[in-house]
Design a protein around this motif. Sequence first.
Motif, PDB file in Angstrom:
ATOM      1  N   SER A  30       0.811  -1.213   0.000  1.00 45.12           N
ATOM      2  CA  SER A  30       0.000   0.000   0.000  1.00 45.12           C
ATOM      3  C   SER A  30       0.849   1.270   0.000  1.00 45.12           C
ATOM      4  O   SER A  30       0.468   2.264  -0.610  1.00 45.12           O
ATOM      5  N   THR A  31       2.008   1.265   0.659  1.00 44.73           N
ATOM      6  CA  THR A  31       2.874   2.450   0.635  1.00 44.73           C
ATOM      7  C   THR A  31       3.386   2.690  -0.772  1.00 44.73           C
ATOM      8  O   THR A  31       3.342   3.818  -1.275  1.00 44.73           O
ATOM      9  N   ARG A  76       0.712   4.083  -2.987  1.00 47.05           N
ATOM     10  CA  ARG A  76       0.432   5.488  -2.682  1.00 47.05           C
ATOM     11  C   ARG A  76       1.544   6.396  -3.195  1.00 47.05           C
ATOM     12  O   ARG A  76       1.278   7.481  -3.698  1.00 47.05           O
ATOM     13  N   HIS A  99       1.087   6.916  -6.776  1.00 48.33           N
ATOM     14  CA  HIS A  99      -0.048   7.797  -7.039  1.00 48.33           C
ATOM     15  C   HIS A  99       0.292   9.270  -6.776  1.00 48.33           C
ATOM     16  O   HIS A  99      -0.133  10.147  -7.522  1.00 48.33           O
TER      17      HIS A  99
END
Length: 148
Positions: free
Chosen positions: A131-132, A135, A138
């Motif tokens: 998830s890091t 992100r 993104h």
Amino acid sequence: MFRKIVVGLDGSDSSENALRLACDLAQKYGSDMHLVHTPQPQSVAFALGAVAGYHAVTTMPSAAEVQEAGEKIISAGRAVAEELKQAIAETHINVGDPAENIVDCAKACGADLIVTGRRGLGSVGSLVQGSTTQRVNHLAECACLSVV
């Protein structure tokens, strides 16, 4: 091509692989390297002996223990870079969200590339990519490279 490279570290094998690849790129392009780590109390608690899923069994580490753990991860990163004969321009240990800290560092130093491990020590955020890292990809305004 890459004047400044930011590497996100979390102490995982994947982040060490990312650092090793970033050192190789930095040597090829004569890049400055910045190491970023955001200590997370949950990861420190796990490293100190907590078992995933049994968070009530352990107490969360103190701020001093979290800072000490963060410094150990940065020191380990420096040791890998030294082994590979790559200088580190700066290291950054910050509290907060790891992805935001990595991207903020990249913006502040004018990085051309952010390198992270594809999967880190965080809880399962995705089947394919951490998830890091998702992100960072993104939010980043520069190239990103995720390493297995």
